[in-house]
Every structure is written in C-alpha cells, then in structure tokens.
Enzyme design. Structure first.
Site, PDB file in Angstrom:
ATOM      1  N   CYS A  36      42.155  18.560  34.445  1.00 36.51           N
ATOM      2  CA  CYS A  36      42.352  19.619  35.434  1.00 36.51           C
ATOM      3  C   CYS A  36      41.895  19.105  36.809  1.00 36.51           C
ATOM      4  CB  CYS A  36      41.529  20.843  35.024  1.00 36.51           C
ATOM      5  SG  CYS A  36      41.205  21.939  36.411  1.00 36.51           S
TER       6      CYS A  36
ATOM      7  N   LYS B 120      31.695  19.231  48.206  1.00 39.04           N
ATOM      8  CA  LYS B 120      32.194  20.514  47.733  1.00 39.04           C
ATOM      9  C   LYS B 120      30.984  21.347  47.290  1.00 39.04           C
ATOM     10  CE  LYS B 120      35.578  22.228  44.527  1.00 39.04           C
ATOM     11  NZ  LYS B 120      36.567  22.023  43.536  1.00 39.04           N
TER      12      LYS B 120
END
Ligand code: MSP
Length: 652
Positions: A153, A305
């Site tokens: 993913c 992030k």
C-alpha cells in the site's frame, strides 16, 4: 451564485465544507489547517457580501473506529463521543466559526444515506457480486495491483491482505466520460490546476466499480443497507453524503439555498473520493454536482510526514496556547502555498511571528499610534490634503491584490500582499521622518497628513486581516477608534474610502499586538533577536580583503535554499550533511555548523548558498556548494532572511 430571497432581493450565497474527520485520533495540525483555511475563505466571502454556510464534522463509522475504541476498552459510541468532543471544542479555540457540526452517527444523516442508497439501487447502479481483492486495513479499501508500490500500500507501506467476500458495488464506468467532460468544461471545478490534471490523468484508465458495503459478520459499526440488512454501507457512501444531509437534502431550505454553491476543502489524500466517487454518486442520484473542490497539500513537521511513531504529530492546542491563535492562523495561511506541501517547525513559526507580526505589523502599529499620541495628544487631527503623499493608492492596490488572491484561494499571496503594504508604510515612516516634522511649527499640516495617512493605512490593514486574524483586526480597529459593525467586520466595499478614522477622536496608548518571542539559545539562556539588542553586541574586526569589481562579484551564484534534510556526519561533531532545495535542484552541502545547530532544527530553514562553488569532498561526503554563516568558531549563525523567499531566489 445569486440567490433570490424575495421581490428585488438578491443574496450571493456560498457554502464551504471541510472533510469530516475520522475520530480514530485526536485533532492535529493537518485538520486545523483545512478547517482554518475554510474559515478564512468563509470570512472573506462574508466581507464580499455573501451569505455563507460553513460545515465541518466527524466521520464516525468503520473498522478503524472500532479498533481504536477497543484499544481504549470503550464501546464505539462512547469512544466517538469522546473524540468528537475534542474536535467540537477545538474549533472555537481556533476562532473557527462553523455554522454546523455534522456527525455521521446523527439520525438525520443516516436517513439521507438510506435515501440515496435506495435511489441509486432502484436505478440499477448498485449490484451484488462476489469479489476477491487486495485489501489494506489501514486505508479500509481494496487496491488494484497497479496502485500498489512494490506490492505494498503506498500510504501504509504494508502488503495488503487477500480478501474474498460478496458485496455490493456501485457502477461508475458509465459516468466516466460525463465526468471527464464536466471537469474539462468547468475550469476551476478542481482547484488548483495541478489536481485537475492529476484527476484527468487518473480518468484515462477505465474506472473500476466501487465496493460500497461490508458484511455485518465483519463490521457492524455502520449504516445498514436499506435493501439488505446483512450489510452495512462503507466509508465513502456514508461520509460523502454528509455534505447534503447537513443541508437537509432533499427538501431543506438550506439545501436549496446553499447546495448550488458548494465548494469542498480537502487535502490531496482524498482527492479521488471527492473528485471521482462523489460527483458520480450525485449524478447517479440525479442531484446537481457541487460547484468546486479546493485541494491543498500536506503539512510535514520538521521535514517528515506527521506520524505517531516519529513523534511529530503537532497539537494545535499546544501551539496556540504558546503562540496565540491569530499568530497560528497567520502562519498557516502565509506559509503554505495552497496546493503544495509545506513544512512546519517551531523555528519557522517563531521567526515569522517575530519578523512579520511583531516587527513589521506590531512595531508599525505601535510606532504610529505612539507618534500620534506624542504629537497630537492622541486626538486625531483633520486630514490635510496632501495628495502627493497619500497612501490611498497603495491601500487600493493592497485591497485589490488581496481580493484577487482570496478569490482564488491563494491565501499565501493574499497575506503577502497585505504585508507588502505594511512594508511600504514602514518605508513611508522612514521617508517622511515625522519626528523631524514635529520639530517645525510650519510643518504641522504635513505632519498631520503623514500621521492621518498612516492611521488610514493601519485601518485598511486591520480590515483586510479580518479573515485570517479576526482578534487582531478587532484590537487594531478598536485602538483606531473605529466602530466595528455588529457582524464583526467591514465589507470590502467599505474599506477603501479614505478618511474614516474620524478627526477629533481620542486614541489611547496602543496595545502590544504581538510580543516578540525570545529564542532559546543553545546554552539554555534566552536570546532576544530584536535589533535593539543586536546593537549592543561586541563588534569584531574583520580581516580586510582586496577590493573586487562588480564583475568579480557577479561571478558568484548566490541563491536562497531551503534545507530539506540535515544529519550529522559520522566521526565529526562539526560537520553536517544538508540537502538543500535550490528551486531548480536539490544539492548536498556539507556545512561546519554541527556545534551550533541541531540537525532537526534546521529542516525547513532558509539559507544562503554559494551555488557555483567548486565541488569538494569533506569527510568522504560530497559538498556541492556552501551555506553562508557569520560569527566566531564558537558562535556561528546562519545567514538568512526575515521573511521567507522562494527557494532559488538570487541573492543580490
Ligand atoms: N473521514 C475522511 C474524510 C471524509 S470526507 C467526506 C478522512 N478523514 S481524515 O481524518 O483522515 O482527514 C483527512 C483530511 O485531514 C485531509 O484531507 C486534510 O483535510 C486533513 N489532513 C490530515 N492530515 C493532513 C496533513 N498532514 N496536512 C494537511 N492536511 C491534512 O479522510
């Protein structure tokens, strides 16, 4: 959109929304940005004489919520109530004025989801089928092979599980050409442009049908399908519908009034559901398509992030408690170019507060009002006509530039335009030197004109900053003796007229708008960065070098750069390896600042780079340039700017 409310009555309307946030985690900087951006846009539309409606809320169903609740040994309902409250409490603290807060567990919302599902199912666009696919539990969705990165993913970096089950699917392919055409024929529907291009390129591939259900054997925390009680609807068919259920679709007055002007604010992570599934769902249900989608980039924190494991999830409450709501709102709007990613560090926040707010705006405000107090005993003099020194045309340019940028949701440009005007007022003070005019009686009328122009300029600034810094706008207008309209702001049309600070009004000692923030030095002591302090520094005698010509100087390629990453070089306590974004490319630069700077504090910082310095190797690391610094070996300070400039700007 012009909405007719009755005979000869016209109201321009505007509906803005934020995503409804998952309640599997506490609110963070990213949620705060989108919501503040939508709030700023709403307040601006109000200044532009629109009747507005602003919606936010929480997305409360799904696997993730059940898992998060289990971890806390709570029922899903107890858990969602608790986290939702955090969001509900946060918005007023951030001066966000939403008209409504919707929850997907609201009975009225559930009814509309059922209504929509029934309509689309009756139409034949929802079918039942068995499906085997690659499922990412983090994203709560099936992935197609081509979407995976090395079989994983792209968001969670884990291999999806193979899951086989029967489910309901929404047919999307038949609407693909219509959607492509809609996007192409409605410029600005997807904003900014790069996201329109991204969606159109995604739409070049045939659209797969969307799985919209989960069997109750796997998940019960959702809305039961009206046509099969063994299933609940899933994620997007529930969440997206909030935008119309909140307005009382199908018959609600709010729906009729506001839906035609709906613009959704989202970040790039959820562009597909909003740019593809949602318009197609609306089309399939026979509902008008929303007016537009505003997509922004992501906030990273200290260059990475935001994530719990990195430990950099930024809590907006902590930041505003420390630095104030208006400063936080200003920073977010000024720092992020709408559409692109941005980097949050406390250093950059503090330098913006000190440079833009405390210095440029705060000092100007206190300087002008203090001079007014000193030279006119605080009583506003009559504005003598001195057209050649009027600031009115600069003010008009600021209002126009602000309006243009805000209309395009370019918050960074809108704020920069106001700060350009502030900077021209600071120059105006230096140029006219009111302290000298005050010494000569015959210069009194000129002094009055200068001060009145400055008061008017400050009034203009105070009006314009309202959407971004409502509290500061009010403080400034009050100090300028203005009567603020009941709604809290002046309409754009009311701002320009020059001479609104009334002669004869008594103005008191100005409040401090933004106290300068002390920057902790490495030794733990507090260092003020105020120019006044700098004057007291002991000087050093620089080594004199031979005179160079302009041509010699022009050979140097000096540019601004933004540090994207920084790390220590093993074996040296002095050298740091920096990755510096120079606009055109990213360079590795080795810098001898390791004793003075912590690598993590450097990320996001702007530096001056000698970009055409011959390449060198230091401690085995290539260095493709040099960053400029000043000081002694012990106290080396990086050269920088008091306002951010685009990376790659030539230093002249
Ligand atoms: N529940 C869905 C949205 C349904 S809308 C019908 C969801 N929720 S979320 O909690 O994950 O929120 C995603 C949104 O939060 C982003 O689109 C953006 O608005 C905001 N942000 C979350 N992290 C962000 C950053 N790091 N930076 C900027 N905004 C980000 O997706």
């Amino acid at each position: 959109m012009i909405y007719f409310t009755g005979k000869n009555m016209e109201t321009k309307t505007q509906f803005f929304t934020t995503p409804i946030y998952y309640v599997n985690a506490r609110p963070h900087l990213g949620h705060a940005y989108t919501t503040i951006a939508a709030d700023v846009a709403t307040r601006f539309k109000q200044m532009d004489d629109h009747d507005t409606y602003f919606l936010t809320g929480t997305d409360e169903h799904g696997d993730k919520i059940v898992q998060a609740a289990q971890k806390q040994h709570q029922s899903p309902r107890e858990y969602v109530n608790k986290i939702t409250r955090l969001f509900q409490d946060l918005w007023p603290r951030l001066s966000v004025q939403n008209n409504q807060f919707i929850r997907t567990t609201d009975p009225a919302h559930i009814q509309v989801v059922e209504n929509l599902l029934t309509r689309i199912h009756d139409k034949g666009d929802i079918y039942f089928s068995s499906y085997e696919g690659q499922y990412c539990f983090g994203c709560e969705r099936f992935y197609q092979d081509r979407e995976l990165v090395e079989g994983k993913c792209p968001d969670h970096g884990v291999a999806p599980a193979t899951i086989k089950e029967s489910n309901y699917f929404f047919k999307m392919g038949q609407y693909q050409d219509w959607l492509i055409d809609h996007i192409k024929t409605h410029p600005g529907f997807i904003h900014p442009r790069q996201y329109e291009t991204e969606l159109l390129s995604f739409l070049k591939e045939p659209l797969e049908d969307l799985c919209i259900s989960r069997p109750k054997s796997r998940l019960t925390w959702g809305i039961t399908l009206p046509f099969d009680s063994d299933y609940v609807t899933y994620v997007w068919f529930d969440a997206l519908v909030n935008y119309i259920s909140a307005l009382g679709y199908p018959d609600g007055a709010l729906f009729k009034k506001f839906w035609p002007t709906a613009r959704h604010f989202v970040a790039k992570d959820i562009i597909k559901p909003h740019g593809i599934y949602w318009p197609i769902m609306l089309k399939a249900a026979g509902i008008d398509i929303y007016a537009g989608l505003n997509v922004h980039g992501f906030w990273n924190v200290s260059g990475s992030k935001m994530s719990k494991s990195v430990g950099n999830v930024t809590d907006p409450v902590a930041v505003t408690d420390r630095y104030g709501v208006d400063a936080f709102r200003y920073f977010l709007m000024r720092e992020m170019v709408f559409g692109l990613d941005a980097n949050f560090t406390e250093d950059v926040l503090v330098s913006r507060i000190n440079a833009d707010l405390a210095n440029d705006l705060g000092n100007l405000f206190s300087r002008v009002l203090s001079m007014h107090l000193r030279y006119f005993k605080g009583i506003v003099p009559a504005m003598t006509t001195a057209p050649d020194i009027s600031l009115a045309s600069d003010a008009r340019a600021a209002i126009d530039g602000f309006q243009k940028a805000m209309t395009r949701y370019e918050f960074h440009k809108a704020t920069a335009t106001v700060w350009q005007f502030i900077s021209s007022m600071n120059k105006y003070v230096d140029m006219h030197e009111p302290w000298k005019l005050a010494k000569a009686t015959e210069k009194r009328p000129l002094l009055a004109a200068v001060i009145c122009n400055l008061l008017e300029g400050l009034r203009t600034v105070a009006c314009l900053i309202y959407p971004v810094m409502p509290g500061t706008s009010e403080k400034m207008l009050t100090a300028l003796g203005m009567t603020i309209p009941e709604k809290g702001f002046f309409l754009l049309d009311q701002i320009l007229s020059w001479g609104q600070v009334q002669p004869g009004t008594r103005l008191a000692k100005p409040p401090i708008l933004f106290p300068r923030i002390d920057v902790p030095a490495k030794d733990g002591s507090k260092k003020k960065t105020a120019p006044a302090d700098r004057k007291k520094d002991a000087g050093v005698t620089p080594e004199t070098k031979p005179v160079i010509t302009m041509e010699d100087f022009a050979k140097m390629d000096l540019r601004t750069g933004t540090i994207d990453a920084a790390e220590k070089i093993a074996g040296s306590d002095k050298l740091l390896k920096l990755q510096v974004d120079l606009g055109t490319d990213t360079r590795q630069v080795v810098a001898g600042i390791g004793r003075q700077y912590n690598p993590k504090d450097l990320v996001g910082r702007q530096v001056v780079v000698v970009a055409n310095l011959q390449q060198a190797t230091l401690m085995g690391e290539e260095s493709q340039g040099m960053v400029l610094a000043a000081g002694t070996k012990k106290e080396l300070v990086l050269a920088g700017f008091d306002t951010r400039v685009p990376p790659g700007s030539p230093v002249k």
